[in-house]
Design an enzyme around this catalytic site. Structure first.
Site, PDB file in Angstrom:
ATOM      1  N   CYS A 133      22.954   8.939 -10.764  1.00  0.00           N
ATOM      2  CA  CYS A 133      22.133   9.201 -11.938  1.00  0.00           C
ATOM      3  C   CYS A 133      21.728   7.880 -12.574  1.00  0.00           C
ATOM      4  O   CYS A 133      22.565   6.995 -12.781  1.00  0.00           O
ATOM      5  CB  CYS A 133      22.912  10.055 -12.932  1.00  0.00           C
ATOM      6  SG  CYS A 133      21.980  10.457 -14.421  1.00  0.00           S
ATOM      7  N   THR A 179      15.578  -1.463 -21.375  1.00  0.00           N
ATOM      8  CA  THR A 179      14.962  -2.538 -20.611  1.00  0.00           C
ATOM      9  C   THR A 179      14.247  -1.986 -19.371  1.00  0.00           C
ATOM     10  O   THR A 179      14.345  -0.802 -19.065  1.00  0.00           O
ATOM     11  CB  THR A 179      16.019  -3.557 -20.146  1.00  0.00           C
ATOM     12  OG1 THR A 179      16.852  -2.936 -19.156  1.00  0.00           O
ATOM     13  CG2 THR A 179      16.868  -4.041 -21.300  1.00  0.00           C
ATOM     14  N   VAL A 218      19.735   6.661 -16.020  1.00  0.00           N
ATOM     15  CA  VAL A 218      19.215   7.094 -17.313  1.00  0.00           C
ATOM     16  C   VAL A 218      18.414   5.952 -17.922  1.00  0.00           C
ATOM     17  O   VAL A 218      18.875   4.798 -17.945  1.00  0.00           O
ATOM     18  CB  VAL A 218      20.369   7.507 -18.270  1.00  0.00           C
ATOM     19  CG1 VAL A 218      19.817   7.922 -19.632  1.00  0.00           C
ATOM     20  CG2 VAL A 218      21.203   8.626 -17.663  1.00  0.00           C
ATOM     21  N   HIS A 266      15.090  -2.505 -16.447  1.00  0.00           N
ATOM     22  CA  HIS A 266      16.062  -2.328 -15.365  1.00  0.00           C
ATOM     23  C   HIS A 266      15.990  -0.912 -14.790  1.00  0.00           C
ATOM     24  O   HIS A 266      16.171  -0.705 -13.589  1.00  0.00           O
ATOM     25  CB  HIS A 266      17.471  -2.639 -15.861  1.00  0.00           C
ATOM     26  CG  HIS A 266      18.522  -2.616 -14.804  1.00  0.00           C
ATOM     27  ND1 HIS A 266      18.533  -3.504 -13.749  1.00  0.00           N
ATOM     28  CD2 HIS A 266      19.581  -1.797 -14.621  1.00  0.00           C
ATOM     29  CE1 HIS A 266      19.565  -3.230 -12.961  1.00  0.00           C
ATOM     30  NE2 HIS A 266      20.213  -2.196 -13.470  1.00  0.00           N
ATOM     31  N   LEU A 286      21.882   1.430  -6.838  1.00  0.00           N
ATOM     32  CA  LEU A 286      21.348   0.456  -5.885  1.00  0.00           C
ATOM     33  C   LEU A 286      22.244   0.279  -4.664  1.00  0.00           C
ATOM     34  O   LEU A 286      21.762  -0.092  -3.592  1.00  0.00           O
ATOM     35  CB  LEU A 286      21.118  -0.898  -6.566  1.00  0.00           C
ATOM     36  CG  LEU A 286      19.947  -0.949  -7.536  1.00  0.00           C
ATOM     37  CD1 LEU A 286      19.907  -2.295  -8.242  1.00  0.00           C
ATOM     38  CD2 LEU A 286      18.635  -0.663  -6.829  1.00  0.00           C
ATOM     39  N   ARG A 329      20.133  19.088 -14.796  1.00  0.00           N
ATOM     40  CA  ARG A 329      19.793  18.934 -13.380  1.00  0.00           C
ATOM     41  C   ARG A 329      21.024  18.919 -12.482  1.00  0.00           C
ATOM     42  O   ARG A 329      20.994  19.403 -11.359  1.00  0.00           O
ATOM     43  CB  ARG A 329      18.963  17.670 -13.196  1.00  0.00           C
ATOM     44  CG  ARG A 329      17.537  17.864 -13.675  1.00  0.00           C
ATOM     45  CD  ARG A 329      16.813  16.544 -13.949  1.00  0.00           C
ATOM     46  NE  ARG A 329      15.438  16.786 -14.372  1.00  0.00           N
ATOM     47  CZ  ARG A 329      15.069  17.218 -15.570  1.00  0.00           C
ATOM     48  NH1 ARG A 329      15.991  17.469 -16.490  1.00  0.00           N
ATOM     49  NH2 ARG A 329      13.800  17.423 -15.870  1.00  0.00           N
TER      50      ARG A 329
END
Length: 181
Positions: free
Chosen positions: A83, A89, A85, A91, A60, A129
């Site tokens: 990243c 939750t 993951v 979130h 963020l 990735r």
């Protein structure tokens, strides 16, 4: 499986003047971040672009840091690396959606950004990735930023002035300021 798919990769753009890129990375998952960063730096080096790297706590904060640099510095473009993951939750959805949306909005304002923030279900997906020998998404994000910088330079207006112009300043062969009749 996505890793076996073949994708077309645009030829690397060439630049006739120096190119300066800021890499903004969240090392929340350090090993993943290190692989992303390695791929991005290799791509920028191959294009002859200079680059700096700054770290922020999480995904963020990446667009916030890019926004600050876009407004207050002289970088030609930006590479966002991190990243997210999926956890237990909601979130995950907030971080994925809000970081992506903020980067998109900055791009629509004119910032040349390659988005290399991985959004994955598990760390194994992230490892594949991020790995420079596998999907190399760090290099892909750097390449995207380079292509946007090239487009920005191609379509940029020369002599475009920004901000207040004092009276009597000469712009593109035409006198600016009050005229007398």
């Amino acid at each position: 499986m996505a890793s076996s798919e073949q994708h077309y990769i645009l030829p690397r753009p060439e630049f006739d003047k120096p190119t300066k890129v800021l890499i903004v990375i969240s090392p929340y998952y350090k090993a993943i971040a290190d692989d992303l960063l390695s791929g991005a730096r290799a791509e920028l080096d191959a294009a002859g672009a200079s680059h700096e790297t700054v770290e922020v706590p999480g995904a963020l904060e990446i667009p916030a840091a890019i926004s600050i640099a876009y407004r207050q510095s002289n970088f030609d473009g930006f590479v966002a690396l991190g990243c997210v993951v999926r956890g237990e939750t909601t979130h995950y959805e907030t971080v994925c959606n809000d970081s992506s949306r903020a980067i998109t909005l900055l791009g629509l304002e004119g910032a040349s950004i390659g988005n290399g923030i991985l959004t994955v279900e598990n760390l194994l997906q992230a490892e594949v990735r991020a790995n420079p020998d596998k999907q190399n998404k760090g290099a892909g994000a750097a390449a995207a930023a380079l292509h946007l910088i090239a487009l920005s330079r191609k379509w940029g207006r020369s002599g475009r002035e920004i901000g207040f112009q004092p009276e009597g300043i000469q712009i593109a062969g035409k006198a600016e300021g009050p005229t007398t009749a």
